[in-house]
Structure formats: C-alpha cells, structure tokens
Write a protein that holds these residues in place. Structure first.
Motif, PDB file in Angstrom:
ATOM      1  N   ASN A 225       0.817  -1.217   0.000  1.00 20.32           N
ATOM      2  CA  ASN A 225       0.000   0.000   0.000  1.00 20.32           C
ATOM      3  C   ASN A 225       0.854   1.271   0.000  1.00 20.32           C
ATOM      4  OD1 ASN A 225      -2.530  -1.239  -0.051  1.00 20.32           O
ATOM      5  ND2 ASN A 225      -2.599  -1.455   2.180  1.00 20.32           N
ATOM      6  N   ASN A 226       2.144   1.095  -0.253  1.00 21.67           N
ATOM      7  CA  ASN A 226       3.081   2.226  -0.384  1.00 21.67           C
ATOM      8  C   ASN A 226       3.267   3.020   0.912  1.00 21.67           C
ATOM      9  OD1 ASN A 226       3.167   1.604  -3.186  1.00 21.67           O
ATOM     10  ND2 ASN A 226       1.340   2.866  -3.509  1.00 21.67           N
ATOM     11  N   GLU A 227       3.118   2.357   2.054  1.00 24.84           N
ATOM     12  CA  GLU A 227       3.279   3.068   3.323  1.00 24.84           C
ATOM     13  C   GLU A 227       4.743   3.204   3.718  1.00 24.84           C
ATOM     14  OE1 GLU A 227       0.433   2.205   6.460  1.00 24.84           O
ATOM     15  OE2 GLU A 227      -0.813   1.119   5.010  1.00 24.84           O
ATOM     16  N   ALA A 228       5.601   2.374   3.138  1.00 25.29           N
ATOM     17  CA  ALA A 228       7.049   2.467   3.359  1.00 25.29           C
ATOM     18  C   ALA A 228       7.750   1.754   2.207  1.00 25.29           C
ATOM     19  CB  ALA A 228       7.447   1.834   4.694  1.00 25.29           C
ATOM     20  N   PRO A 229       8.964   2.171   1.861  1.00 27.28           N
ATOM     21  CA  PRO A 229       9.662   1.580   0.711  1.00 27.28           C
ATOM     22  C   PRO A 229      10.494   0.338   1.030  1.00 27.28           C
ATOM     23  CG  PRO A 229      10.865   3.471   1.492  1.00 27.28           C
ATOM     24  CD  PRO A 229       9.640   3.386   2.345  1.00 27.28           C
ATOM     25  N   LEU A 230      10.575  -0.028   2.309  1.00 27.48           N
ATOM     26  CA  LEU A 230      11.389  -1.174   2.699  1.00 27.48           C
ATOM     27  C   LEU A 230      10.635  -2.062   3.678  1.00 27.48           C
ATOM     28  CD1 LEU A 230      14.731   0.757   3.242  1.00 27.48           C
ATOM     29  CD2 LEU A 230      14.442  -1.123   1.584  1.00 27.48           C
ATOM     30  N   VAL A 231      10.736  -3.379   3.482  1.00 22.17           N
ATOM     31  CA  VAL A 231      10.074  -4.330   4.378  1.00 22.17           C
ATOM     32  C   VAL A 231      10.932  -5.592   4.466  1.00 22.17           C
ATOM     33  CG1 VAL A 231       8.697  -5.418   2.540  1.00 22.17           C
ATOM     34  CG2 VAL A 231       7.882  -5.494   4.907  1.00 22.17           C
ATOM     35  N   ILE A 232      10.932  -6.205   5.633  1.00 21.04           N
ATOM     36  CA  ILE A 232      11.635  -7.477   5.770  1.00 21.04           C
ATOM     37  C   ILE A 232      10.722  -8.603   5.265  1.00 21.04           C
ATOM     38  CG2 ILE A 232      10.836  -7.792   8.161  1.00 21.04           C
ATOM     39  CD1 ILE A 232      14.174  -9.047   6.631  1.00 21.04           C
ATOM     40  N   SER A 233      11.291  -9.504   4.482  1.00 18.25           N
ATOM     41  CA  SER A 233      10.526 -10.645   3.991  1.00 18.25           C
ATOM     42  C   SER A 233      11.517 -11.724   3.555  1.00 18.25           C
ATOM     43  CB  SER A 233       9.617 -10.224   2.833  1.00 18.25           C
ATOM     44  OG  SER A 233       8.708 -11.262   2.495  1.00 18.25           O
ATOM     45  N   TYR A 234      11.039 -12.609   2.710  1.00 21.24           N
ATOM     46  CA  TYR A 234      11.907 -13.637   2.133  1.00 21.24           C
ATOM     47  C   TYR A 234      12.457 -13.147   0.804  1.00 21.24           C
ATOM     48  CZ  TYR A 234       9.760 -16.727   5.568  1.00 21.24           C
ATOM     49  OH  TYR A 234       9.324 -17.299   6.746  1.00 21.24           O
ATOM     50  N   ILE A 235      13.630 -13.617   0.464  1.00 19.40           N
ATOM     51  CA  ILE A 235      14.268 -13.184  -0.774  1.00 19.40           C
ATOM     52  C   ILE A 235      13.480 -13.656  -1.997  1.00 19.40           C
ATOM     53  CG2 ILE A 235      15.821 -15.126  -1.311  1.00 19.40           C
ATOM     54  CD1 ILE A 235      18.091 -12.930  -1.404  1.00 19.40           C
ATOM     55  N   THR A 236      12.629 -14.652  -1.788  1.00 15.04           N
ATOM     56  CA  THR A 236      11.800 -15.209  -2.862  1.00 15.04           C
ATOM     57  C   THR A 236      10.471 -14.469  -3.032  1.00 15.04           C
ATOM     58  OG1 THR A 236      11.211 -16.842  -1.159  1.00 15.04           O
ATOM     59  CG2 THR A 236      12.708 -17.564  -2.888  1.00 15.04           C
ATOM     60  N   SER A 237      10.130 -13.560  -2.117  1.00 20.60           N
ATOM     61  CA  SER A 237       8.812 -12.912  -2.151  1.00 20.60           C
ATOM     62  C   SER A 237       8.515 -12.154  -3.448  1.00 20.60           C
ATOM     63  CB  SER A 237       8.667 -11.971  -0.949  1.00 20.60           C
ATOM     64  OG  SER A 237       8.674 -12.685   0.264  1.00 20.60           O
ATOM     65  N   PRO A 238       9.463 -11.367  -3.997  1.00 26.51           N
ATOM     66  CA  PRO A 238       9.143 -10.626  -5.222  1.00 26.51           C
ATOM     67  C   PRO A 238       8.803 -11.517  -6.418  1.00 26.51           C
ATOM     68  CG  PRO A 238      11.053  -9.663  -4.140  1.00 26.51           C
ATOM     69  CD  PRO A 238      10.776 -10.969  -3.455  1.00 26.51           C
ATOM     70  N   ALA A 239       9.171 -12.786  -6.362  1.00 24.90           N
ATOM     71  CA  ALA A 239       8.844 -13.687  -7.469  1.00 24.90           C
ATOM     72  C   ALA A 239       7.334 -13.797  -7.658  1.00 24.90           C
ATOM     73  CB  ALA A 239       9.449 -15.074  -7.223  1.00 24.90           C
ATOM     74  N   TYR A 240       6.588 -13.659  -6.570  1.00 24.72           N
ATOM     75  CA  TYR A 240       5.120 -13.709  -6.667  1.00 24.72           C
ATOM     76  C   TYR A 240       4.603 -12.595  -7.576  1.00 24.72           C
ATOM     77  CZ  TYR A 240       0.197 -13.365  -5.385  1.00 24.72           C
ATOM     78  OH  TYR A 240      -1.172 -13.296  -5.441  1.00 24.72           O
ATOM     79  N   ASN A 241       5.091 -11.378  -7.358  1.00 27.49           N
ATOM     80  CA  ASN A 241       4.633 -10.243  -8.151  1.00 27.49           C
ATOM     81  C   ASN A 241       5.013 -10.379  -9.615  1.00 27.49           C
ATOM     82  OD1 ASN A 241       5.503  -9.211  -5.228  1.00 27.49           O
ATOM     83  ND2 ASN A 241       3.709  -8.050  -5.886  1.00 27.49           N
ATOM     84  N   VAL A 242       6.171 -10.971  -9.858  1.00 31.35           N
ATOM     85  CA  VAL A 242       6.598 -11.213 -11.243  1.00 31.35           C
ATOM     86  C   VAL A 242       5.727 -12.290 -11.887  1.00 31.35           C
ATOM     87  CG1 VAL A 242       8.478 -12.029 -12.710  1.00 31.35           C
ATOM     88  CG2 VAL A 242       8.964 -10.471 -10.808  1.00 31.35           C
ATOM     89  N   GLU A 243       5.477 -13.360 -11.156  1.00 32.36           N
ATOM     90  CA  GLU A 243       4.729 -14.510 -11.678  1.00 32.36           C
ATOM     91  C   GLU A 243       3.288 -14.157 -12.019  1.00 32.36           C
ATOM     92  OE1 GLU A 243       4.074 -18.384 -12.970  1.00 32.36           O
ATOM     93  OE2 GLU A 243       5.984 -17.590 -12.249  1.00 32.36           O
ATOM     94  N   TYR A 244       2.606 -13.490 -11.101  1.00 32.44           N
ATOM     95  CA  TYR A 244       1.167 -13.288 -11.262  1.00 32.44           C
ATOM     96  C   TYR A 244       0.766 -11.879 -11.699  1.00 32.44           C
ATOM     97  CZ  TYR A 244       0.557 -17.875  -9.220  1.00 32.44           C
ATOM     98  OH  TYR A 244       0.603 -19.231  -8.986  1.00 32.44           O
ATOM     99  N   GLU A 245       1.677 -10.916 -11.581  1.00 30.77           N
ATOM    100  CA  GLU A 245       1.335  -9.550 -11.953  1.00 30.77           C
ATOM    101  C   GLU A 245       2.274  -8.980 -13.017  1.00 30.77           C
ATOM    102  OE1 GLU A 245       1.414  -7.493  -8.239  1.00 30.77           O
ATOM    103  OE2 GLU A 245      -0.146  -8.747  -7.352  1.00 30.77           O
ATOM    104  N   ASN A 246       3.276  -9.796 -13.391  1.00 30.48           N
ATOM    105  CA  ASN A 246       4.276  -9.352 -14.361  1.00 30.48           C
ATOM    106  C   ASN A 246       4.870  -8.007 -13.950  1.00 30.48           C
ATOM    107  OD1 ASN A 246       5.840  -9.715 -16.680  1.00 30.48           O
ATOM    108  ND2 ASN A 246       4.412  -8.528 -17.951  1.00 30.48           N
ATOM    109  N   ASP A 247       5.122  -7.886 -12.642  1.00 32.03           N
ATOM    110  CA  ASP A 247       5.559  -6.620 -12.065  1.00 32.03           C
ATOM    111  C   ASP A 247       6.906  -6.811 -11.373  1.00 32.03           C
ATOM    112  OD1 ASP A 247       5.865  -4.179 -10.852  1.00 32.03           O
ATOM    113  OD2 ASP A 247       3.980  -4.238  -9.730  1.00 32.03           O
ATOM    114  N   GLU A 248       7.928  -6.093 -11.886  1.00 31.06           N
ATOM    115  CA  GLU A 248       9.270  -6.188 -11.305  1.00 31.06           C
ATOM    116  C   GLU A 248       9.607  -4.978 -10.430  1.00 31.06           C
ATOM    117  OE1 GLU A 248      12.350  -7.509 -14.032  1.00 31.06           O
ATOM    118  OE2 GLU A 248      10.813  -8.256 -15.432  1.00 31.06           O
TER     119      GLU A 248
END
Length: 344
Positions: A225-248
């Motif tokens: 929701n753009n409330e902050a530009p940094l978040v702790i997660s898994y290194i694999t998390s952005p793959a979801y956005n690429v896979e289903y939203e084609n968003d890098e």
C-alpha cells in the motif's frame, strides 16, 4: 438357564461389536496419514491440497493436513499429545525450533530414501545432523525495496540505521513472526559478538521503523500500500509479483555481508499410529513430483535440485553467495534486549 445363556450371548455380541468397531477404526487409520503443520501450508493457497492428491494417487494413502496457527503451535500440540500420539508427521520445524523439537522427545529417527542424493549437505547440516528432521524448503531473509521510491536502496544492513530511512522501514514483531525473528537473527549474526555495536544499531534502527506488525501478512500489506519503501521478507517474495502480476517493481536486496536463511523441515512422530504410511509420505515429500508443488505455493526454494524453477524465480529470487550462521541461544538472549531498546 435361558437368562444366563442370553446374558452370555449378549456379552459375546457386545465384545464382537466393540472389537469390530475398533478393527474398522484401526483399518481406516492404517490407510490415512495425518500431518500437523501451519495453516498457510494446509490452506487454500498452500501446497497441501495438491500434495494430498498426488500422494493418494501414488500410494493409495489418504493424506490429511491439520493446520495450526503456526509451526510453534503445531509443535506444542504434538508435545501435549506425546503420550497419546494422534498425528504421524509434524511439518514446519525450522532451524530456529529444531533443537527444541528434538529435545522434547516427540520425534523418531527416519531419513527418506536417497536423501543424501537429493538434498545438499549444507541444508541437511543447517537443520539437523542426527537423522530426525528432513528439510523440504528454504529461503533467505532479505529487505525488499520498492524501486519506485524516491530514496536510494540501502547496500547493507548497517545502512538501515541511517537517518535517510527514518520511518521508512516495516518490520514484524520477532516474538510473533518468523520474518521478524529472522531479521533479529540476521543482526545477531552480524553484530552479536559486539554488544555495544549491536545495541547502537538497534537504538538507531528503532527511529527508522514505521511499524512493527504482529505478522507477515499485515506488514507486507502495508508495504504494497506504499506506506514504506522497505520491508523485511523472504528473498523469494518478489517472485510472486513477477509470476502473477508481471511486475518487477519490488526487488530483494542482496547484501555483501551475507544473509541468514530459514530452512523448514518435517519429522516422523514417535509412536505414530501409522508409521508405515508416515515413512511413505516422508519419502514422497522430497521427490521431484512433490517438490514441484512448492515454488508457486510456498514461495520458497525446493530442496530437490532437480526441480526446474519458474522464470519468476530466475528474475526475482536471487540466492545470496554468503549464508550467515545463526546461534539459536544467542538469538533468544538478544530478543529481550532488542524489545527493551525499542520500547524505550
């Protein structure tokens, strides 16, 4: 005499009925494997349903996942049932609770067939070297960065304490969240041997935390929701956005000093009602067929190196060249200190 014969007949029939009931119950249980796990694994978007269908088709066993709130809840339930075991396997034991699980006395030794040919020695050693717990997936923790932000990406953990990131970071509570505890263990691995450096980092870091959410979902939601530009997660998390939203747009930052990782495993429960079926499931869980279910449901790396990863992983889920060692005891000791600093 007739009355006595009737009573005898009635007693014999009752014994037969009870015996038949338990025989049917035992027979049904012998065809079912029950696994305690966490709810996201067994839920609608997790791999549970697909794994159950494949396992039943392959072996004939019914596979039932019992989903608890988290892996610790699953472990605690298994501990409570130690003397009256209901499940056959526990799944979700990671490298932070592996020692606790082994010391509890609820696990039985079992290693799946061809384990050493399928899973790397490094992953096996990260989780367990005694033959109790088998890895099934893993991922490193990382800071995820919004590339549309107007602030530069940090290049190290130390950078996160800089003034430029004031109220720009979302973390999760290390007392209630695996990624939250993962970030804590990351800082312990880097600064834990220097008490002053560790406390100084967290004192400055505290000013930069916008929110410390109770769990991953709420923290990740704030980030999206753009409330902050940094978040702790898994290194694999952005793959979801690429896979289903084609968003890098979202990028996992790789730091030269290295990353800590979470390795998740599963184990046979001691005195499991269906140990034979449990072992069949444990053998199945590291096969290529089963492991292929994980990348796009668990969003973690499979441990079976024969699995071809989706293109989204190749684009957005880098594997760090340096994996830092963690100290479970030291992490626990530092947790209290960190919360004390943040609550000031």
């Amino acid at each position: 005499m007739k009355k006595s014969l009737f009573h005898l007949f009635f007693a014999v029939m009752m014994i037969f009925t009870v015996f038949s009931f338990f025989s049917c119950k035992d027979s049904a249980r012998a065809k079912e494997v029950i696994v305690y796990t966490y709810d996201s694994f067994s839920g609608e978007w997790g791999p549970g349903n697909e794994l159950a269908a494949k396992f039943e088709a392959k072996t004939g066993y019914k596979l039932t996942f019992v989903g608890l709130d988290n892996a610790i809840s699953a472990l605690n339930r298994a501990k409570l049932e130690k003397n009256n075991v209901q499940a056959d396997v526990i799944l979700g034991i990671d490298n932070n609770i592996a020692e606790d699980a082994k010391k509890s006395g609820i696990l039985a030794k079992y290693q799946p067939k061809d384990l050493n040919k399928i899973v790397s020695e490094a992953l096996l050693n990260e989780l367990d070297t005694e033959g109790f717990i088998t890895p099934y997936d893993y991922s490193h923790f990382a800071m995820i960065y919004d590339t549309q932000s107007d602030i530069p990406a940090p290049s190290s953990i130390e950078d996160l304490a800089k003034d430029i990131y004031k109220k720009k970071i979302i973390l999760m509570d290390p007392r209630t969240s695996t990624p939250g505890f993962g970030f804590l263990s990351w800082t312990v691995a880097l600064f834990g041997d220097d008490k002053d450096a560790f406390e100084q980092f967290w004192s400055k870091m505290g000013e930069n935390i916008l929110a410390m959410t109770p769990g991953w979902s709420s923290g990740w939601g704030m980030f999206l929701n753009n409330e902050a530009p940094l978040v702790i997660s898994y290194i694999t998390s952005p793959a979801y956005n690429v896979e289903y939203e084609n968003d890098e747009r979202y990028v996992a930052l790789v730091f030269d000093e290295g990353h800590v990782q979470q390795v998740e495993g599963y184990a046979l429960l001691k005195n499991a009602p269906n140990a034979t079926g449990a072992k069949a499931f444990m053998d199945f869980m590291i096969t290529k067929e089963a492991q292929e279910c994980l990348p796009l449901t668990q969003w973690m790396y499979p441990v079976n190196t024969e699995v071809e990863l989706p293109e989204s992983y190749k684009k957005a889920a880098p594997i760090p060249s340096v994996t830092l060692k963690t100290d479970v005891q030291k992490n626990a000791e530092c947790l209290e200190k960190v919360m004390e600093i943040l609550e000031k």
